[in-house]
Design a protein around this motif. Structure first.
Motif, PDB file in Angstrom:
ATOM      1  N   GLY B  80      35.874  33.916  49.547  1.00 28.58           N
ATOM      2  CA  GLY B  80      35.889  35.222  48.897  1.00 28.58           C
ATOM      3  C   GLY B  80      36.511  35.136  47.525  1.00 28.58           C
ATOM      4  O   GLY B  80      37.139  34.127  47.167  1.00 28.58           O
ATOM      5  N   CYS B  81      36.320  36.176  46.754  1.00 26.68           N
ATOM      6  CA  CYS B  81      36.867  36.222  45.395  1.00 26.68           C
ATOM      7  C   CYS B  81      37.295  37.644  45.070  1.00 26.68           C
ATOM      8  O   CYS B  81      36.534  38.592  45.269  1.00 26.68           O
ATOM      9  CB  CYS B  81      35.808  35.748  44.397  1.00 26.68           C
ATOM     10  SG  CYS B  81      36.253  36.002  42.641  1.00 26.68           S
ATOM     11  N   LEU B  82      38.526  37.777  44.594  1.00 29.98           N
ATOM     12  CA  LEU B  82      39.010  39.055  44.066  1.00 29.98           C
ATOM     13  C   LEU B  82      38.854  39.030  42.555  1.00 29.98           C
ATOM     14  O   LEU B  82      39.187  38.025  41.924  1.00 29.98           O
ATOM     15  CB  LEU B  82      40.493  39.252  44.388  1.00 29.98           C
ATOM     16  CG  LEU B  82      40.923  39.495  45.821  1.00 29.98           C
ATOM     17  CD1 LEU B  82      42.440  39.641  45.872  1.00 29.98           C
ATOM     18  CD2 LEU B  82      40.249  40.744  46.373  1.00 29.98           C
ATOM     19  N   ALA B  83      38.380  40.113  42.010  1.00 23.45           N
ATOM     20  CA  ALA B  83      38.205  40.189  40.559  1.00 23.45           C
ATOM     21  C   ALA B  83      38.755  41.504  40.049  1.00 23.45           C
ATOM     22  O   ALA B  83      38.533  42.563  40.648  1.00 23.45           O
ATOM     23  CB  ALA B  83      36.733  40.056  40.192  1.00 23.45           C
ATOM     24  N   ARG B  84      39.476  41.425  38.950  1.00 28.84           N
ATOM     25  CA  ARG B  84      40.015  42.643  38.338  1.00 28.84           C
ATOM     26  C   ARG B  84      40.029  42.466  36.828  1.00 28.84           C
ATOM     27  O   ARG B  84      40.343  41.397  36.324  1.00 28.84           O
ATOM     28  CB  ARG B  84      41.426  42.905  38.849  1.00 28.84           C
ATOM     29  CG  ARG B  84      41.925  44.301  38.523  1.00 28.84           C
ATOM     30  CD  ARG B  84      43.272  44.575  39.154  1.00 28.84           C
ATOM     31  NE  ARG B  84      43.453  45.995  39.384  1.00 28.84           N
ATOM     32  CZ  ARG B  84      44.592  46.544  39.798  1.00 28.84           C
ATOM     33  NH1 ARG B  84      45.641  45.777  40.049  1.00 28.84           N
ATOM     34  NH2 ARG B  84      44.682  47.841  39.990  1.00 28.84           N
ATOM     35  N   ARG B  85      39.677  43.518  36.135  1.00 26.37           N
ATOM     36  CA  ARG B  85      39.698  43.497  34.671  1.00 26.37           C
ATOM     37  C   ARG B  85      40.911  44.255  34.158  1.00 26.37           C
ATOM     38  O   ARG B  85      41.382  45.211  34.781  1.00 26.37           O
ATOM     39  CB  ARG B  85      38.425  44.111  34.101  1.00 26.37           C
ATOM     40  CG  ARG B  85      37.177  43.318  34.410  1.00 26.37           C
ATOM     41  CD  ARG B  85      35.975  43.918  33.717  1.00 26.37           C
ATOM     42  NE  ARG B  85      36.042  43.748  32.268  1.00 26.37           N
ATOM     43  CZ  ARG B  85      35.738  42.622  31.636  1.00 26.37           C
ATOM     44  NH1 ARG B  85      35.343  41.573  32.321  1.00 26.37           N
ATOM     45  NH2 ARG B  85      35.823  42.549  30.323  1.00 26.37           N
ATOM     46  N   TYR B  86      41.383  43.844  33.014  1.00 25.01           N
ATOM     47  CA  TYR B  86      42.524  44.479  32.368  1.00 25.01           C
ATOM     48  C   TYR B  86      42.151  44.817  30.930  1.00 25.01           C
ATOM     49  O   TYR B  86      41.735  43.930  30.168  1.00 25.01           O
ATOM     50  CB  TYR B  86      43.748  43.555  32.402  1.00 25.01           C
ATOM     51  CG  TYR B  86      44.280  43.316  33.796  1.00 25.01           C
ATOM     52  CD1 TYR B  86      43.653  42.403  34.646  1.00 25.01           C
ATOM     53  CD2 TYR B  86      45.380  44.010  34.273  1.00 25.01           C
ATOM     54  CE1 TYR B  86      44.124  42.190  35.933  1.00 25.01           C
ATOM     55  CE2 TYR B  86      45.857  43.804  35.561  1.00 25.01           C
ATOM     56  CZ  TYR B  86      45.226  42.896  36.392  1.00 25.01           C
ATOM     57  OH  TYR B  86      45.690  42.693  37.672  1.00 25.01           O
ATOM     58  N   ASN B  87      42.279  46.088  30.587  1.00 21.21           N
ATOM     59  CA  ASN B  87      41.988  46.524  29.222  1.00 21.21           C
ATOM     60  C   ASN B  87      43.182  46.241  28.322  1.00 21.21           C
ATOM     61  O   ASN B  87      44.331  46.553  28.670  1.00 21.21           O
ATOM     62  CB  ASN B  87      41.679  48.018  29.186  1.00 21.21           C
ATOM     63  CG  ASN B  87      40.370  48.344  29.881  1.00 21.21           C
ATOM     64  OD1 ASN B  87      39.493  47.495  29.990  1.00 21.21           O
ATOM     65  ND2 ASN B  87      40.235  49.567  30.351  1.00 21.21           N
ATOM     66  N   GLY B  88      42.882  45.703  27.139  1.00 20.24           N
ATOM     67  CA  GLY B  88      43.939  45.374  26.214  1.00 20.24           C
ATOM     68  C   GLY B  88      44.347  46.536  25.334  1.00 20.24           C
ATOM     69  O   GLY B  88      43.671  47.568  25.290  1.00 20.24           O
TER      70      GLY B  88
END
Lengths: 299, 310
Positions: B80-88
């Motif tokens: 499995g893979c967890l993915a999360r984006r972070y806005n700068g």
């Protein structure tokens, strides 16, 4: 140290990249039963313009259209681009424009549109032209296509070494992963499928911002693309790809300051020549026509 | 499935097990799995703020997320893979955090070794940073943090986010034992790759067409580059489950590299490099492209049979 080799000299035995070697040896030079004789020579056009990209780095559609037409005319050695397009495409054709939608480096929509405009201008009914990538097997226009135009950006690739015009047709098979073995050595077989064989009229390798190295799970970093501002155009996909590969290898040498061969080796280009007879990979047999801005052309 | 009554509440023990499985989701030795990590991922790092929730991808849906390269992770048993984006902050590009749970710590180490460029950073195990990309492994996890455009501030955010995630993974894990059996003299530690797939081997060392080594999930392999007194060579070790498979692989690769049977000393190839193939019980030892005969012979002789008799 190991001696230098290039993508199109796979018979050289040892290749070194990133501290490890790739050993290229058996089989590349053979021509099997399904092969056919490639043309003795191939003509390829490299066209570059400094104004191909705007200040924000996005492609200039008008300039791209002009580059495309100039390249097609030069390729066919016909003065008028419209006449050159009519040599490639006939009014009764049904045309699939095989694009590439990879999110980090997609075929510019402006270039897709320029091709579509020229195909229609050549006499093809607007309903008989379609642009597609992932949906080519279900696209009704592609399913009845009599001609294809193949257009994609050049980039490095985990499995094939390079994402090339040859590689771009992998979506014509239901299980692309079946062709990932041996660094995608058998991609040329796809071009022999009945739905493709003899139908690809033009190959355009987009070198506006080519990617010369990949990092991370998404295989992309802005650090590894550069504004080359070019297109490589040809009828022979092997010659087009071999030319693009030389530029990528030159860029890697320039950037890394050492020999950093593409890994895995993109030998599918040479194998498309030697095994499948799809074109010419030997630069000595490629007539390269250079148009426009040639500063730092790397070839 | 056993049914247990607690007062008026009926609890299906199987359901309880499922809940526990989700809570640990592949976690080993009491370490949290992806589901456990999912609720703990940082919401912020140096001014970069999480954009939306955490996406969870499985062995099927990963293809829609990692366009064109999911097979690399599947080749190492990704579960499995967890993915999360972070806005700068204004003017800064986003960060992408990807946490992969692999089949084992050995596979987490293996997928980490797929790309070993970069400068060492003290994050997780063997942390590496280059061009806005941080990667490390820890336990059964491979962690990647990527800045979509590099800057000094983005670098600090990437590193801080990596440190935070590494701290959530409580089990360190150990590199595969086979890697520890590579002869140490002249070993370029940054060149070591661990794998068990022909496609992965092809990306590092191309030995010609076809899967002559018979690599499979049950054949751990270690590949490394050596430099001794200015002379270079590559060494490949493969452990097979039985001697029969090792023998067949040895014969096949010897036929390709040596044009003869395995087991003898190094042989000089047409390109002027030395190669050697030997079988040690269930282990295959291959020296490729040695600059001279002495180096090839030394690497062959310094590698033993698998521990435990093999």
């Amino acid at each position: 140290m190991f001696r230098r080799s290039t993508v199109i000299t796979r018979r050289d035995f040892v290749r070194v990249g990133g501290g490890l070697a790739a050993v290229g040896l058996l089989g590349a030079g053979r021509r099997d039963a399904e092969g056919q004789e490639p043309p003795a020579r191939s003509r390829v056009v490299l066209i570059r313009r400094q104004d191909a990209l705007g200040e924000d780095g996005s492609p200039d559609g008008r300039v791209l259209h002009e580059m495309l037409n100039e390249a097609v005319a030069a390729l066919l050695e016909i003065a008028e681009p419209a006449a050159a397009w009519k040599r490639l495409i006939r009014p009764g054709d049904v045309v699939g424009i095989k694009s590439n939608v990879w999110r980090n480096l997609a075929t510019p929509p402006a270039l897709e549109e320029a091709i579509r405009v020229e195909v229609v201008a050549a006499g093809v009914a607007p309903g008989d032209v379609a642009v597609d990538d992932r949906g080519v097997l279900e696209n009704p226009v592609f399913k009845r296509a009599t001609a294809f135009i193949n257009v994609r950006p050049m980039r490095t690739h985990h499995w094939s070494g390079l994402g090339t015009c040859l590689k771009n047709m992998i979506m014509f098979v239901p299980r692309p992963a079946d062709y990932h073995g041996d660094a995608c050595a058998s991609l040329g077989a796809i071009w022999k499928l009945p739905e493709l064989a003899g139908k690809v009229r033009l190959n355009i390798l987009v070198m506006l911002t080519p990617q010369f190295h990949g990092v991370g799970p998404h295989s992309f970093s802005p650090a590894f693309v550069w504004p080359y501002k070019g297109l490589i155009v040809g009828i022979d996909p092997v010659a087009v790809d071999a030319t693009g590969a030389r530029i990528i290898e030159a860029k890697r040498r320039e950037h890394f300051g050492e020999e950093r061969p593409i890994s895995p080796p993109p030998h599918h280009i040479q194998i498309a020549d030697t095994r499948y007879g799809l074109g010419v990979s030997d630069p000595q047999r490629i007539d390269l026509v250079r148009l426009g801005w040639m500063e730092n052309a790397l070839i | 499935m056993m049914r247990v009554q607690i007062g008026k509440v009926v609890v299906w023990s199987g359901l309880l097990s499922l809940v526990l499985l989700l809570a640990t989701c592949g976690g080993r030795s009491g370490a949290p799995g992806l589901a456990g990590l999912r609720g703990q991922l940082p919401d912020e790092a140096r001014g970069w703020r999480a954009a939306g929730g955490v996406e969870l991808y499985d062995q099927e849906s990963i293809f829609s997320y990692i366009d064109g390269h999911a097979e690399v992770y599947l080749a190492y048993g990704m579960t499995g893979c967890l993915a999360r984006r972070y806005n700068g902050p204004p003017g800064e590009a986003d960060l992408a955090l990807d946490v992969f749970e692999m089949g084992s710590p050995a596979d987490a180490y293996g997928v980490f070794t797929y790309d070993r460029d970069g400068e060492r950073v003290e994050i997780g195990r063997d942390g590496l940073y280059r061009y806005g990309w941080l990667s490390f492994w820890k336990g059964s996890f491979f962690v990647s943090v990527t800045a979509e455009s590099e800057s000094a501030a983005a670098r600090e955010a990437v590193l801080e986010l990596g440190r935070s995630v590494a701290a959530l993974i409580t089990v360190a894990g150990a590199p595969p034992a086979l890697v520890g059996e590579l002869p140490p003299d002249g070993l370029d530690a940054n060149s070591v790759r661990f794998l068990h797939s022909q496609q992965i081997l092809d990306t590092h060392l191309w030995l010609g067409e076809g899967a002559v080594l018979g690599l499979a999930p049950d054949t751990p392999a270690a590949l490394a580059h050596y430099l001794r007194d200015g002379w270079s060579a590559h060494l490949l070790l493969v452990d097979y489950p039985d001697e029969g498979r090792a023998e067949r692989a040895a014969a096949a690769i010897a036929g390709r590299l040596l044009a003869g049977p395995p087991g003898g000393g190094p042989a000089l190839g047409q390109e002027g490099r030395w190669h050697g193939v030997q079988q040690r019980g269930a282990r295959l030892v291959v020296v490729i492209g040695a600059a001279n005969e002495e180096l090839a012979a030394a690497l062959l002789s310094e590698t033993g049979a698998p521990k435990g008799g093999g």
